[in-house]
Design an enzyme around this catalytic site. Sequence first.
Site, PDB file in Angstrom:
ATOM      1  N   ASP A 272       0.823  -1.214   0.000  1.00 58.26           N
ATOM      2  CA  ASP A 272       0.000   0.000   0.000  1.00 58.26           C
ATOM      3  C   ASP A 272       0.857   1.264   0.000  1.00 58.26           C
ATOM      4  O   ASP A 272       1.966   1.267   0.538  1.00 58.26           O
ATOM      5  CB  ASP A 272      -0.924  -0.029   1.236  1.00 58.26           C
ATOM      6  CG  ASP A 272      -2.085   0.941   1.093  1.00 58.26           C
ATOM      7  OD1 ASP A 272      -2.363   1.395  -0.038  1.00 58.26           O
ATOM      8  OD2 ASP A 272      -2.713   1.249   2.121  1.00 58.26           O
TER       9      ASP A 272
ATOM     10  N   ASN B 142     -10.928  -2.373  -5.400  1.00 66.18           N
ATOM     11  CA  ASN B 142     -10.156  -1.463  -6.258  1.00 66.18           C
ATOM     12  C   ASN B 142     -10.806  -1.248  -7.629  1.00 66.18           C
ATOM     13  O   ASN B 142     -10.485  -0.276  -8.329  1.00 66.18           O
ATOM     14  CB  ASN B 142      -8.710  -1.953  -6.436  1.00 66.18           C
ATOM     15  CG  ASN B 142      -7.855  -1.823  -5.193  1.00 66.18           C
ATOM     16  OD1 ASN B 142      -6.934  -2.596  -4.969  1.00 66.18           O
ATOM     17  ND2 ASN B 142      -8.139  -0.828  -4.339  1.00 66.18           N
TER      18      ASN B 142
HETATM   19  C1  IPE Z   1      -5.473  -2.642  -0.255  1.00 70.75           C
HETATM   20  O1  IPE Z   1      -5.110  -1.311  -0.432  1.00 70.75           O
HETATM   21  C2  IPE Z   1      -5.459  -3.361  -1.564  1.00 70.75           C
HETATM   22  C3  IPE Z   1      -4.140  -3.531  -2.157  1.00 70.75           C
HETATM   23  C4  IPE Z   1      -2.988  -3.214  -1.633  1.00 70.75           C
HETATM   24  C5  IPE Z   1      -4.139  -4.163  -3.457  1.00 70.75           C
HETATM   25  P1  IPE Z   1      -6.222  -0.169  -0.569  1.00 70.75           P
HETATM   26  O2  IPE Z   1      -5.476   1.091  -0.704  1.00 70.75           O
HETATM   27  O3  IPE Z   1      -7.170  -0.511  -1.626  1.00 70.75           O
HETATM   28  O4  IPE Z   1      -6.943  -0.277   0.841  1.00 70.75           O
HETATM   29  P2  IPE Z   1      -7.858   0.770   1.613  1.00 70.75           P
HETATM   30  O5  IPE Z   1      -8.941   1.177   0.683  1.00 70.75           O
HETATM   31  O6  IPE Z   1      -6.994   1.921   1.989  1.00 70.75           O
HETATM   32  O7  IPE Z   1      -8.345   0.031   2.815  1.00 70.75           O
HETATM   33  C1  IPE Z   2      -1.512   0.280  -3.433  1.00 73.84           C
HETATM   34  O1  IPE Z   2      -1.308   1.652  -3.422  1.00 73.84           O
HETATM   35  C2  IPE Z   2      -1.791  -0.258  -4.810  1.00 73.84           C
HETATM   36  C3  IPE Z   2      -3.191  -0.642  -5.035  1.00 73.84           C
HETATM   37  C4  IPE Z   2      -4.132  -0.649  -4.141  1.00 73.84           C
HETATM   38  C5  IPE Z   2      -3.539  -1.066  -6.381  1.00 73.84           C
HETATM   39  P1  IPE Z   2      -2.514   2.678  -3.433  1.00 73.84           P
HETATM   40  O2  IPE Z   2      -2.886   2.976  -4.831  1.00 73.84           O
HETATM   41  O3  IPE Z   2      -3.623   2.208  -2.570  1.00 73.84           O
HETATM   42  O4  IPE Z   2      -1.827   3.955  -2.794  1.00 73.84           O
HETATM   43  P2  IPE Z   2      -2.475   4.919  -1.712  1.00 73.84           P
HETATM   44  O5  IPE Z   2      -2.901   4.080  -0.548  1.00 73.84           O
HETATM   45  O6  IPE Z   2      -3.612   5.625  -2.361  1.00 73.84           O
HETATM   46  O7  IPE Z   2      -1.347   5.827  -1.352  1.00 73.84           O
HETATM   47 MG    MG Z   3      -4.039   2.414  -0.604  1.00 67.97          MG
END
Ligand code: IPE
Ligand code: IPE
Ligand code: MG
Length: 256
Positions: A31, A79
Site C-alpha cells: 500500500d 479497487n
Molecule cells: C489494499 O489497499 C489493496 C491492495 C494493496 C491491493 P487499498 O489502498 O485498496 O486499501 P484501503 O482502501 O486503503 O483500505
Molecule cells: C496500493 O497503493 C496499490 C493498489 C491498491 C492497487 P494505493 O494505490 O492504494 O496507494 P495509496 O494508498 O492511495 O497511497
Molecule cells: Mg491504498
Amino acid sequence: MVGCPAVEIKIMSLQEFNNDQLPQHIAIIMDGNGRWAQQQGKNRLRGHEAGAKAVRNTVEAAARLGVRHLTLYAFSTENWNRPKTEVSTLMSLLVRNLRRELRRMTKNNIRLSAIGSLHKLPKKVYEELEEVIEKTKSNTGTNLTLALSYGAREEIKQAVIDIGKKVKNNIINVESIDQTIINEHLYTQHLPDVDLLIRTSGEVRISNFLLWQIAYAELYFTDVMWPEFDEHELHKAIKSYIKRERRFGKTSEQLT
Ligand code: IPE
Ligand code: IPE
Ligand code: MG
C-alpha cells in the site's frame, strides 16, 4: 567477494536468518503507491510504476532468503471502484510487468500463481497471467502468488457455495464439514496459513485480505510507502517476526 552485491547480500542473509526461523508464508499488502507519488508532486499513476520495481526487489529478496511462499495483494475486489483511468493503467502495468519479469522469474526459479476473481480481469491480463503461470510451473523455488481482483469475503462466499453444492449432490455430508474441507475450497488451497503479514504505508487494517488464512499470522505494519520497500525493509520485518513468541493459544511454559 567485494564488489559483488548479490553475493554480499546472500552471505548477510545466511548469517542473519536460519531456515527454520524463516516464516514459511509471507503475505504483503502493498500500500501507499498513490500517496508516495503525490508527496513528490507527481501523478498517482507514477506511484504504481515505482511500486512495480519494489515488487521485483521484494520477490527477489525473498527468493534469495529461501522464503517458500510469498503472496502479494496487487488489486482488490474493491479497487475496481477506483477511477477508470487508474484501473486501466494498473491493468496495462500488469501486462507489461508480467511480460518483462518472465525471464527473471525463470532465472530465479520463481513459480507464479494467482488468486482472486480472475475471470473479471481484462482478457489481455488474464492471458498474460496464464502464460507466465504455465511457463514457470516447473520452477521449484519461491512460490509467488499474486492476489488480483481478490477479496477474502468473495473467496469465502465462493467456498460456501461450492461446499453447499457438494452437500446438495451428496458428495459431502454436512456433519463432515471441518476446517480442512473449508481450506480445500479456498483459492489458497495449495498454500499453508500465513505466518507473517506485512502492510506498508502506515495504514493499520486488513482491507479484505486473506481473512481466513491470517487467523494466527504475526502482523507487521510499517510507515514505509510501498515504492520504498526493499530487501532491507523485508529483513526488518522478518527480524521482528523471529523475535516473537507464537503461542497459538498455549502458555509460554507449554512451548518450552
Ligand atoms: C489494499 O489497499 C489493496 C491492495 C494493496 C491491493 P487499498 O489502498 O485498496 O486499501 P484501503 O482502501 O486503503 O483500505
Ligand atoms: C496500493 O497503493 C496499490 C493498489 C491498491 C492497487 P494505493 O494505490 O492504494 O496507494 P495509496 O494508498 O492511495 O497511497
Ligand atoms: Mg491504498
